[in-house]
Design a protein around this motif. Structure first.
Motif, short mmCIF file in Angstrom:
data_model
loop_
_atom_site.label_atom_id
_atom_site.label_comp_id
_atom_site.label_asym_id
_atom_site.label_seq_id
_atom_site.Cartn_x
_atom_site.Cartn_y
_atom_site.Cartn_z
N UNK A 166 0.81 -1.22 0.00
CA UNK A 166 0.00 0.00 0.00
C UNK A 166 0.84 1.27 0.00
N UNK A 167 2.00 1.24 0.64
CA UNK A 167 2.87 2.42 0.64
C UNK A 167 3.53 2.63 -0.72
N UNK A 168 3.81 1.54 -1.44
CA UNK A 168 4.32 1.69 -2.81
C UNK A 168 3.27 2.33 -3.71
N UNK A 169 2.03 1.86 -3.59
CA UNK A 169 0.96 2.42 -4.41
C UNK A 169 0.74 3.89 -4.06
N UNK A 170 0.77 4.21 -2.76
CA UNK A 170 0.59 5.60 -2.33
C UNK A 170 1.70 6.48 -2.88
N UNK A 171 2.93 5.96 -2.90
CA UNK A 171 4.03 6.77 -3.43
C UNK A 171 3.87 6.99 -4.93
N UNK A 172 3.43 5.96 -5.64
CA UNK A 172 3.19 6.11 -7.08
C UNK A 172 2.13 7.17 -7.35
N UNK A 173 1.13 7.26 -6.46
CA UNK A 173 0.04 8.22 -6.64
C UNK A 173 0.36 9.59 -6.06
N UNK A 174 1.51 9.72 -5.42
CA UNK A 174 1.88 10.98 -4.77
C UNK A 174 2.06 12.08 -5.82
N UNK A 175 1.25 13.14 -5.73
CA UNK A 175 1.25 14.20 -6.74
C UNK A 175 1.11 13.63 -8.15
N UNK A 176 0.39 12.52 -8.24
CA UNK A 176 0.21 11.83 -9.51
C UNK A 176 -1.07 11.01 -9.42
N UNK A 177 -1.15 9.94 -10.21
CA UNK A 177 -2.38 9.16 -10.25
C UNK A 177 -2.05 7.71 -10.61
N UNK A 178 -2.79 6.77 -10.01
CA UNK A 178 -2.78 5.38 -10.45
C UNK A 178 -4.16 5.08 -11.01
#
Length: 323
Positions: free
Chosen positions: A238-250
């Motif tokens: 979940x933290x990897x996904x959150x980082x990917x979405x940080x100021x961005x989008x998944x």
């Protein structure tokens, strides 16, 4: 649930794997559409499956379980970084910046291979395998997938699949000296499969800290080369996904790899630790098998090297500022 795509003669099927059979989705839906509806909708589709339409799994050929919208690959295992840095960068270390935040690179969604494929390779003398677990993103009602925290990101994890990030270490070593991430050392092939296992299936493997304690194994020509627990990664998924979405989008259909597990999850780590090409790099004809507990296995044979057009060297330029 296990979700797959398969070739059945000239037809492509998409649906569920139930026991030793494949069952198409109701309403002719495709994996991309199911991911766009989310995990709850997938469960409702599973209840509506038409068992009379089932085909024996042994009589179809599995394809990659999805056509990814994008692929991000993290480097989340400290032990892997420590070992492989010597073979790629010439110095065994884990830089302080690694601990500050998870790091990833984007790779090529157009060269995804399936289990069972023969994988053609570039003109490399240091072909390697990378044993990884990947998450597949699904839709969540009311969420745009932007700037998620870890709790919200967890709900976007639709499921998991096995990933092999094929790597040409000699090409990777050259291009990373230019201070960019890997590119041609990686973009020729990526195996995903054999299917997507939905997130609920792996919940029993979560440890008290939220990490997935599933065993991962790498076999080359039948020999066990390395094994690890995925829970040894530095950040939970979940933290990897959150980082990917940080100021961005998944978005639904995105694939996020864990990075290579430690303890021999790739040959490069062993080369770095042993100071030489032991075991030898992969060669045409080698069989590579990756197994992850609770998910499944992918098997590929290394194909022949494919010659490519020559690359011109950079031209010396005058650095003139006007014509």
């Amino acid at each position: 649930m296990r979700i797959a795509r398969w070739a059945d003669g000239a037809d492509v099927g998409e649906g569920f794997v139930v026991g030793d059979e494949v069952v198409p989705f109701p309403d002719g839906l495709r994996v991309a559409e199911v991911l766009a509806q989310g995990l709850s909708a997938a469960a409702a589709l599973f209840e509506r499956r038409d068992r009379s339409a089932a085909r024996p799994l042994a009589e179809v050929r599995l394809l990659a379980p999805l056509v990814p919208a994008s692929i991000r690959d993290f480097v989340a295992f400290e032990e892997h970084v420590e070992g492989v840095s010597a073979s790629v960068d010439g110095k065994s270390e884990v830089v302080p910046e690694w601990y500050e935040a998870p790091t990833f690179y984007f790779t090529n969604p157009h060269t995804v291979r399936a289990t069972g494929d023969v994988v053609a390779i570039p003109e490399t003398q240091r072909l390697d395998v990378e044993l990884e677990l990947a998450v597949v993103i699904g839709a969540v009602p009311g969420s745009t997938g932007e700037n998620l925290d870890a709790a919200a990101a967890a709900s976007h994890i639709f499921g998991y699949t096995v990933m092999n990030d094929w790597s040409a270490r000699d090409l990777q070593s050259r291009e990373m000296k230019v201070r960019l991430g890997p590119a041609k050392g990686k973009d020729f092939a990526m195996t995903l499969g054999p299917w997507i296992v939905t997130a609920d299936e792996l919940e029993p493997y979560l440890d008290d800290d939220g990490f997935l304690a599933v065993r991962a194994e790498l076999f080359i020509n039948g020999e066990l080369i390395g094994h690890d627990l995925v829970s040894n990664m530095g950040w939970p998924f979940p933290e990897l996904v959150a980082y990917a979405a940080r100021n961005s989008v998944v978005v639904p259909g995105d694939v996020l790899g864990s990075g290579t597990v430690g303890n021999g999850g790739c040959l490069g780590e062993l080369w770095g630790r042993r100071g030489g090409l032991d075991p030898r790099p992969l060669e045409p004809g080698d069989e590579v098998r990756l197994v992850i507990e609770g998910v499944g296995e992918i098997v590929n044979v290394v194909g022949e090297r494919v010659a490519a057009p020559s690359v011109a060297r950079a031209r010396g330029r005058s650095r003139a500022r006007a014509r």
